[in-house]
Motif scaffolding. Structure first.
Motif, PDB file in Angstrom:
ATOM      1  N   ALA A   1       0.891  -1.096   0.284  1.00  0.00           N
ATOM      2  CA  ALA A   1       0.303   0.144  -0.315  1.00  0.00           C
ATOM      3  C   ALA A   1       0.828   0.819   0.074  1.00  0.00           C
ATOM      4  O   ALA A   1       1.694   1.251   0.838  1.00  0.00           O
ATOM      5  CB  ALA A   1      -0.732   0.002   1.265  1.00  0.00           C
ATOM      6  N   LYS A   2       0.296   1.950  -0.986  1.00  0.00           N
ATOM      7  CA  LYS A   2       1.444   3.553  -1.323  1.00  0.00           C
ATOM      8  C   LYS A   2       0.325   4.882  -1.532  1.00  0.00           C
ATOM      9  O   LYS A   2      -0.331   4.702  -1.758  1.00  0.00           O
ATOM     10  CB  LYS A   2       2.320   2.853  -2.211  1.00  0.00           C
ATOM     11  N   VAL A   3       1.071   5.421  -1.087  1.00  0.00           N
ATOM     12  CA  VAL A   3       0.188   7.311  -1.243  1.00  0.00           C
ATOM     13  C   VAL A   3       1.800   8.113  -1.667  1.00  0.00           C
ATOM     14  O   VAL A   3       2.582   8.191  -0.544  1.00  0.00           O
ATOM     15  CB  VAL A   3      -0.667   7.215   0.777  1.00  0.00           C
ATOM     16  N   SER A   4       0.848   8.908  -2.180  1.00  0.00           N
ATOM     17  CA  SER A   4       2.144   9.890  -2.335  1.00  0.00           C
ATOM     18  C   SER A   4       2.735  10.724  -1.310  1.00  0.00           C
ATOM     19  O   SER A   4       1.655  10.943  -0.113  1.00  0.00           O
ATOM     20  CB  SER A   4       1.351  10.661  -3.410  1.00  0.00           C
ATOM     21  N   ILE A   5       3.486  11.347  -1.564  1.00  0.00           N
ATOM     22  CA  ILE A   5       4.178  12.130  -0.548  1.00  0.00           C
ATOM     23  C   ILE A   5       3.846  12.684  -0.269  1.00  0.00           C
ATOM     24  O   ILE A   5       4.140  14.584   0.330  1.00  0.00           O
ATOM     25  CB  ILE A   5       5.780  11.643  -0.334  1.00  0.00           C
ATOM     26  N   PHE A   6       2.599  13.960  -1.664  1.00  0.00           N
ATOM     27  CA  PHE A   6       2.660  14.805  -2.134  1.00  0.00           C
ATOM     28  C   PHE A   6       1.329  15.075  -1.771  1.00  0.00           C
ATOM     29  O   PHE A   6       0.532  16.220  -1.548  1.00  0.00           O
ATOM     30  CB  PHE A   6       2.768  15.343  -3.636  1.00  0.00           C
ATOM     31  N   ASP A   7       0.175  13.914  -1.216  1.00  0.00           N
ATOM     32  CA  ASP A   7      -0.921  13.901  -0.550  1.00  0.00           C
ATOM     33  C   ASP A   7      -1.529  14.847   0.530  1.00  0.00           C
ATOM     34  O   ASP A   7      -0.734  14.799   1.877  1.00  0.00           O
ATOM     35  CB  ASP A   7      -0.814  12.867   0.024  1.00  0.00           C
ATOM     36  N   ARG A   8      -2.085  15.522   0.480  1.00  0.00           N
ATOM     37  CA  ARG A   8      -2.488  16.489   1.642  1.00  0.00           C
ATOM     38  C   ARG A   8      -2.681  16.358   3.087  1.00  0.00           C
ATOM     39  O   ARG A   8      -2.650  17.113   3.960  1.00  0.00           O
ATOM     40  CB  ARG A   8      -3.631  18.043   0.700  1.00  0.00           C
ATOM     41  N   GLY A   9      -3.320  14.869   2.555  1.00  0.00           N
ATOM     42  CA  GLY A   9      -3.280  14.188   3.666  1.00  0.00           C
ATOM     43  C   GLY A   9      -1.958  14.195   4.477  1.00  0.00           C
ATOM     44  O   GLY A   9      -2.334  14.448   6.303  1.00  0.00           O
ATOM     45  N   PHE A  10      -1.097  14.029   3.762  1.00  0.00           N
ATOM     46  CA  PHE A  10       0.284  13.994   4.439  1.00  0.00           C
ATOM     47  C   PHE A  10       1.337  15.167   5.299  1.00  0.00           C
ATOM     48  O   PHE A  10       2.172  14.905   5.489  1.00  0.00           O
ATOM     49  CB  PHE A  10       1.129  12.872   3.858  1.00  0.00           C
ATOM     50  N   LEU A  11       0.842  16.145   3.826  1.00  0.00           N
ATOM     51  CA  LEU A  11       1.470  17.234   4.489  1.00  0.00           C
ATOM     52  C   LEU A  11       0.987  18.092   5.396  1.00  0.00           C
ATOM     53  O   LEU A  11       1.158  19.316   5.785  1.00  0.00           O
ATOM     54  CB  LEU A  11       2.002  17.973   2.804  1.00  0.00           C
ATOM     55  N   MET A  12      -0.322  18.301   4.854  1.00  0.00           N
ATOM     56  CA  MET A  12      -1.600  19.302   5.159  1.00  0.00           C
ATOM     57  C   MET A  12      -2.270  18.232   6.219  1.00  0.00           C
ATOM     58  O   MET A  12      -2.688  19.433   7.783  1.00  0.00           O
ATOM     59  CB  MET A  12      -2.199  20.377   3.979  1.00  0.00           C
ATOM     60  N   ALA A  13      -2.304  17.632   7.471  1.00  0.00           N
ATOM     61  CA  ALA A  13      -2.773  16.771   7.941  1.00  0.00           C
ATOM     62  C   ALA A  13      -4.665  17.425   7.198  1.00  0.00           C
ATOM     63  O   ALA A  13      -5.334  17.653   7.890  1.00  0.00           O
ATOM     64  CB  ALA A  13      -3.218  17.434   9.238  1.00  0.00           C
ATOM     65  N   ASP A  14      -4.722  17.701   5.712  1.00  0.00           N
ATOM     66  CA  ASP A  14      -6.239  18.044   5.357  1.00  0.00           C
ATOM     67  C   ASP A  14      -6.903  16.507   5.200  1.00  0.00           C
ATOM     68  O   ASP A  14      -6.865  16.161   3.546  1.00  0.00           O
ATOM     69  CB  ASP A  14      -5.925  18.730   3.561  1.00  0.00           C
ATOM     70  N   GLY A  15      -7.927  16.199   5.829  1.00  0.00           N
ATOM     71  CA  GLY A  15      -7.974  14.986   5.634  1.00  0.00           C
ATOM     72  C   GLY A  15      -9.307  14.660   6.045  1.00  0.00           C
ATOM     73  O   GLY A  15      -8.829  15.115   8.302  1.00  0.00           O
ATOM     74  N   VAL A  16     -10.016  13.721   6.997  1.00  0.00           N
ATOM     75  CA  VAL A  16     -10.863  13.393   7.682  1.00  0.00           C
ATOM     76  C   VAL A  16     -10.933  11.441   8.143  1.00  0.00           C
ATOM     77  O   VAL A  16     -10.202  11.058   7.290  1.00  0.00           O
ATOM     78  CB  VAL A  16     -12.290  13.826   7.177  1.00  0.00           C
ATOM     79  N   TYR A  17     -11.566  11.063   8.860  1.00  0.00           N
ATOM     80  CA  TYR A  17     -11.665   9.888   9.663  1.00  0.00           C
ATOM     81  C   TYR A  17     -12.737  10.046  10.230  1.00  0.00           C
ATOM     82  O   TYR A  17     -13.493   9.997  11.043  1.00  0.00           O
ATOM     83  CB  TYR A  17      -9.956   9.101  10.099  1.00  0.00           C
ATOM     84  N   GLU A  18     -13.272   8.542   9.934  1.00  0.00           N
ATOM     85  CA  GLU A  18     -13.394   7.561  10.914  1.00  0.00           C
ATOM     86  C   GLU A  18     -12.910   6.026  11.043  1.00  0.00           C
ATOM     87  O   GLU A  18     -12.525   5.228  10.528  1.00  0.00           O
ATOM     88  CB  GLU A  18     -15.175   6.831  10.429  1.00  0.00           C
ATOM     89  N   VAL A  19     -13.369   5.505  12.265  1.00  0.00           N
ATOM     90  CA  VAL A  19     -13.658   4.588  13.054  1.00  0.00           C
ATOM     91  C   VAL A  19     -15.069   3.603  13.509  1.00  0.00           C
ATOM     92  O   VAL A  19     -15.283   4.153  14.309  1.00  0.00           O
ATOM     93  CB  VAL A  19     -13.205   4.433  14.132  1.00  0.00           C
TER      94      VAL A  19
END
Length: 286
Positions: free
Chosen positions: A17-35
């Motif tokens: 599994a891979k996600v880009s280093i330019f993903d905004r979740g990685f760079l900006m914490a620009d993301g949401v989640y649920e559990v």
């Protein structure tokens, strides 16, 4: 044997599994989640989590990566592929990979990143901690002001967890302007003279899915619920205290800072609400 995870339309071994280093979740914490909890191979309150996810995305002006029906099927596929009986499914949506780092949101919007994985927790509905209760400390609440959005900005909650570990306890409750807001990953409650007291919904706290269900069950059981702010001093003098979350259900609290709560053992209200919650959620799981 490795887990199967989901990344942007593919079911993959976790090592691949891979996600880009330019993903905004990685760079900006620009993301949401649920559990979402899994009991007996079924999802607990998926509808509530889906609605909150849609709200979080809307508040951040972020596109949904798929429909909620498609998301439900992904959850079910991961549960089956990983043989999960009891555990959780974690999902994360970010604003995606714009190809470079920029504070501005990408225009036009890029495809959101969608990641899901499972965690197996056999028998976790029978947690021994529920029988003994847990201890918590209070810490200053210095998080950003939109805690109602379930973002991946979890650095300070992680720091609070480490403060709790260093103090030899399980959890930390945040305090702002003299009042308890919530725990680092849960909603907070006290019980006094038969009243269940918890902070009212606002931008100050997460709108917990477990919270909503527990308060509904409490009212159906003719328990009195009061939604208002309460102070640490009120908590120290409470008859009971507890917290709620998707992974802890209803967890009794027996000590806050140096104060022993009630008899120092799990109280009747918290114990009964835990029993009701687990029983009803097993019935309603999909």
């Amino acid at each position: 044997m490795s887990r199967t995870v989901y990344v942007n339309g593919e079911y993959l071994p976790e090592e691949e599994a891979k996600v880009s280093i330019f993903d905004r979740g990685f760079l900006m914490a620009d993301g949401v989640y649920e559990v979402t909890t899994v009991l007996d191979g079924k999802l607990v309150d998926f509808g509530g989590h889906a609605k909150r996810l849609e709200r979080s995305l809307r508040e951040l002006e972020m596109d949904a990566p798929c429909t909620m029906d498609e998301l439900l099927e992904i959850h079910r596929q991961l549960i089956a592929k990983n043989g999960i009986t009891d555990g959780t499914v974690y999902l994360q949506v970010t604003r995606g990979n714009p190809g470079d780092r920029d504070f501005s949101w990408p225009e036009p919007p890029v495809k959101p990143t969608l990641v899901l994985f499972t965690t197996a927790k056999p028998g976790f509905a029978d947690s021994p901690l529920a029988k003994t209760g847990i201890e918590v400390i209070t810490v200053p609440d210095i998080r950003w002001g939109r805690r109602d959005i379930k973002t991946v900005q979890l650095l300070y909650p992680s720091m609070a967890k480490m403060m709790a570990k260093k103090a030899g306890v399980s959890d930390a409750w945040f305090v702002e302007d003299g009042f308890v807001t919530e725990g680092y990953s849960n909603n907070a409650y006290i019980v006094k003279n038969g009243q269940i007291i918890t902070r009212a919904l606002s931008n100050d706290i997460l709108h917990g899915i477990t919270r909503a269900a527990v308060l509904r069950f409490a009212r159906e059981a003719q328990m009195e619920v009061v939604e208002r702010n309460f102070t640490p001093d009120e908590a120290y003098a409470a008859d009971e205290a507890f917290c709620t979350s998707a992974s802890a259900f209803v967890m009794p609290i027996v000590k806050i800072d140096a104060a022993v709560i009630g008899t120092g053992t799990p109280g009747h209200v918290a114990t009964r609400l835990r029993e009701i919650y687990i029983e009803e959620m097993r019935k309603a799981a999909i």
